[in-house]
Design a protein around this motif. Structure first.
Motif, PDB file in Angstrom:
ATOM      1  N   ALA A   3     -33.395  84.612  84.060  1.00  0.00           N
ATOM      2  CA  ALA A   3     -34.409  84.006  84.453  1.00  0.00           C
ATOM      3  C   ALA A   3     -34.719  83.186  85.493  1.00  0.00           C
ATOM      4  N   ILE A   4     -35.699  82.908  86.008  1.00  0.00           N
ATOM      5  CA  ILE A   4     -36.443  81.762  87.489  1.00  0.00           C
ATOM      6  C   ILE A   4     -37.186  81.192  86.749  1.00  0.00           C
ATOM      7  N   LEU A   5     -36.810  79.578  86.704  1.00  0.00           N
ATOM      8  CA  LEU A   5     -37.655  79.056  86.307  1.00  0.00           C
ATOM      9  C   LEU A   5     -38.094  77.972  87.505  1.00  0.00           C
ATOM     10  N   ASP A  26     -35.364  94.142  89.442  1.00  0.00           N
ATOM     11  CA  ASP A  26     -36.451  94.158  88.277  1.00  0.00           C
ATOM     12  C   ASP A  26     -35.153  93.378  87.264  1.00  0.00           C
ATOM     13  N   ASP A  27     -33.963  92.883  87.827  1.00  0.00           N
ATOM     14  CA  ASP A  27     -33.590  92.323  87.088  1.00  0.00           C
ATOM     15  C   ASP A  27     -33.450  90.948  86.427  1.00  0.00           C
ATOM     16  N   LEU A  28     -34.585  90.000  86.685  1.00  0.00           N
ATOM     17  CA  LEU A  28     -35.952  89.437  87.244  1.00  0.00           C
ATOM     18  C   LEU A  28     -36.728  88.830  85.831  1.00  0.00           C
ATOM     19  N   LYS A  29     -36.658  88.194  85.076  1.00  0.00           N
ATOM     20  CA  LYS A  29     -37.590  87.044  84.827  1.00  0.00           C
ATOM     21  C   LYS A  29     -38.177  85.739  85.227  1.00  0.00           C
ATOM     22  N   LEU A  30     -39.922  85.245  85.666  1.00  0.00           N
ATOM     23  CA  LEU A  30     -40.178  84.511  86.041  1.00  0.00           C
ATOM     24  C   LEU A  30     -40.562  83.771  85.472  1.00  0.00           C
ATOM     25  N   VAL A  31     -40.403  82.189  85.838  1.00  0.00           N
ATOM     26  CA  VAL A  31     -41.408  81.544  84.600  1.00  0.00           C
ATOM     27  C   VAL A  31     -42.234  80.853  85.621  1.00  0.00           C
ATOM     28  N   GLY A  64     -38.793  66.538  84.594  1.00  0.00           N
ATOM     29  CA  GLY A  64     -37.840  66.926  84.204  1.00  0.00           C
ATOM     30  C   GLY A  64     -38.700  67.482  82.827  1.00  0.00           C
ATOM     31  N   GLY A  65     -40.045  67.241  82.551  1.00  0.00           N
ATOM     32  CA  GLY A  65     -40.762  67.457  81.478  1.00  0.00           C
ATOM     33  C   GLY A  65     -41.339  68.696  81.666  1.00  0.00           C
ATOM     34  N   ALA A  66     -41.317  69.261  83.713  1.00  0.00           N
ATOM     35  CA  ALA A  66     -41.675  70.464  83.414  1.00  0.00           C
ATOM     36  C   ALA A  66     -40.524  71.384  83.516  1.00  0.00           C
ATOM     37  N   LEU A  67     -39.352  71.435  83.635  1.00  0.00           N
ATOM     38  CA  LEU A  67     -38.090  71.821  83.304  1.00  0.00           C
ATOM     39  C   LEU A  67     -38.170  72.065  81.797  1.00  0.00           C
ATOM     40  N   LYS A  68     -37.945  70.537  81.002  1.00  0.00           N
ATOM     41  CA  LYS A  68     -37.523  71.593  79.760  1.00  0.00           C
ATOM     42  C   LYS A  68     -38.071  72.012  79.046  1.00  0.00           C
ATOM     43  N   THR A  69     -39.934  72.221  79.562  1.00  0.00           N
ATOM     44  CA  THR A  69     -40.479  72.654  78.670  1.00  0.00           C
ATOM     45  C   THR A  69     -40.657  74.499  79.233  1.00  0.00           C
ATOM     46  N   GLY A  70     -39.850  74.500  80.061  1.00  0.00           N
ATOM     47  CA  GLY A  70     -39.915  76.332  80.505  1.00  0.00           C
ATOM     48  C   GLY A  70     -38.720  76.444  80.160  1.00  0.00           C
ATOM     49  N   ILE A  71     -37.528  75.858  80.248  1.00  0.00           N
ATOM     50  CA  ILE A  71     -36.408  76.207  79.360  1.00  0.00           C
ATOM     51  C   ILE A  71     -36.286  76.563  77.897  1.00  0.00           C
ATOM     52  N   ARG A  72     -37.386  75.607  77.589  1.00  0.00           N
ATOM     53  CA  ARG A  72     -37.466  75.949  76.211  1.00  0.00           C
ATOM     54  C   ARG A  72     -38.872  77.410  75.708  1.00  0.00           C
ATOM     55  N   ASP A  76     -36.643  80.445  73.432  1.00  0.00           N
ATOM     56  CA  ASP A  76     -37.959  81.085  72.555  1.00  0.00           C
ATOM     57  C   ASP A  76     -38.564  82.517  72.196  1.00  0.00           C
ATOM     58  N   HIS A  77     -38.645  82.969  73.854  1.00  0.00           N
ATOM     59  CA  HIS A  77     -39.113  84.125  74.420  1.00  0.00           C
ATOM     60  C   HIS A  77     -38.905  85.391  75.253  1.00  0.00           C
ATOM     61  N   MET A  78     -37.510  84.440  75.457  1.00  0.00           N
ATOM     62  CA  MET A  78     -36.915  85.713  76.653  1.00  0.00           C
ATOM     63  C   MET A  78     -35.115  85.658  75.849  1.00  0.00           C
ATOM     64  N   PRO A  79     -34.977  86.181  75.095  1.00  0.00           N
ATOM     65  CA  PRO A  79     -34.082  86.354  74.100  1.00  0.00           C
ATOM     66  C   PRO A  79     -32.679  86.887  75.169  1.00  0.00           C
ATOM     67  N   GLU A  80     -33.407  87.865  75.969  1.00  0.00           N
ATOM     68  CA  GLU A  80     -32.467  89.230  76.690  1.00  0.00           C
ATOM     69  C   GLU A  80     -32.016  88.319  77.870  1.00  0.00           C
ATOM     70  N   CYS A  81     -32.522  87.392  77.921  1.00  0.00           N
ATOM     71  CA  CYS A  81     -32.072  86.722  79.119  1.00  0.00           C
ATOM     72  C   CYS A  81     -30.651  85.842  79.032  1.00  0.00           C
ATOM     73  N   GLU A  82     -29.467  85.799  79.827  1.00  0.00           N
ATOM     74  CA  GLU A  82     -27.834  85.634  80.634  1.00  0.00           C
ATOM     75  C   GLU A  82     -28.051  84.480  80.504  1.00  0.00           C
ATOM     76  N   ARG A  83     -29.415  84.159  81.762  1.00  0.00           N
ATOM     77  CA  ARG A  83     -28.842  83.090  82.372  1.00  0.00           C
ATOM     78  C   ARG A  83     -29.661  82.468  82.917  1.00  0.00           C
ATOM     79  N   LEU A  84     -30.272  81.256  83.356  1.00  0.00           N
ATOM     80  CA  LEU A  84     -31.373  80.822  84.350  1.00  0.00           C
ATOM     81  C   LEU A  84     -30.829  79.853  85.214  1.00  0.00           C
TER      82      LEU A  84
END
Length: 244
Positions: A3-5, A26-31, A64-72, A76-84
């Motif tokens: 995942a890329i946040l 194709d190996d990246l999910k973007l938030v 910091g608030g935006a990062l924590k929102t995205g990380i959370r 919760d929604h991208m369990p297939e991701c191994e790293r961020l």
């Protein structure tokens, strides 16, 4: 899958260009987190590819608030991701550097990997001095040398998400807290040299040189005070045990 946040506050079309480049893999999910940018910046977010997950809220929470929102959200929604990987929206983090930081994280899954600028070339004096000062203070406080303590380009395993969500701070002090926590808990920190990019003398930065610098140094002072208190408690306990 990784995942890329990208936290974004009042971005321009550089955000769209970066996400389009990242989506070629194709190996990246973007938030992308719209950190209360306001109606004037809605066209930028609407121009994002539909494959980008966009999180928006009306009031600015800080980086910091935006990062924590995205990380959370990713937890919760991208369990297939191994790293961020976290990256900035203002054009300072180039596509190639993001990939290199991600590759290093894959090589060293237990480490916190930083994309660290060398601060060579045409760097605004304010940025050069501020980073040099913070780098020295951080090294004295933690005993660990980090070349770029304020970089927003970072990669880590999803196993580190609880640590990232537990960090204090909702603005720029959040990122220094992550580094301080990592040094205290012996989380390896590794650095990858990236290009030093400042566009239009860093005019797009929302960092306030007094207010935000104080927040960062306050966290370092609290870290030092906490370490000193722990040391004194250990000394007192040792002496009491010897007396007993």
């Amino acid at each position: 899958m990784n995942a890329i946040l990208i936290p974004a506050y009042k971005p321009d079309d550089k955000l769209v260009a970066l996400t389009d480049q990242l989506l070629t893999h194709d190996d990246l999910k973007l938030v992308v987190v719209d950190d209360g940018s306001g109606e004037a910046f809605r066209p930028v977010f609407e121009a994002l590819d539909k494959r980008v997950t966009l999180i928006s809220y009306p009031d600015n929470k800080g980086k910091g608030g935006a990062l924590k929102t995205g990380i959370r959200y990713i937890m919760d929604h991208m369990p297939e991701c191994e790293r961020l990987v976290t990256a900035d929206a203002d054009g300072q983090h180039r596509y190639a550097d993001i990939r290199r930081v991600l590759d290093k994280s894959e090589e060293m899954p237990g480490a916190l990997v930083l994309g660290s600028r060398a601060f060579d070339g045409d760097v605004p004096l304010r940025s050069r001095f501020g980073n040099a000062m913070t780098r020295q203070v951080f090294a004295i406080a933690s005993g660990v040398k980090v070349r770029d303590t304020q970089t927003g380009l970072r990669a880590f395993s999803v196993k580190r998400i609880p640590m990232m969500l537990a960090m204090r701070g909702d603005r720029y002090e959040y990122e220094i807290n992550v580094l301080l926590y990592a040094t205290r808990h012996h989380v390896p920190i590794r650095e990858v040299t990236i290009d030093t990019v400042y566009i239009e003398d860093n005019a797009s930065s929302h960092f306030h040189p007094v207010r935000d610098a104080w927040r960062i140094y306050k966290m370092i002072l609290l870290f030092v005070a906490s370490s000193a208190a722990s040391f004194l408690a250990d000394v007192v306990a040792f002496r009491l045990l010897r007396l007993l």
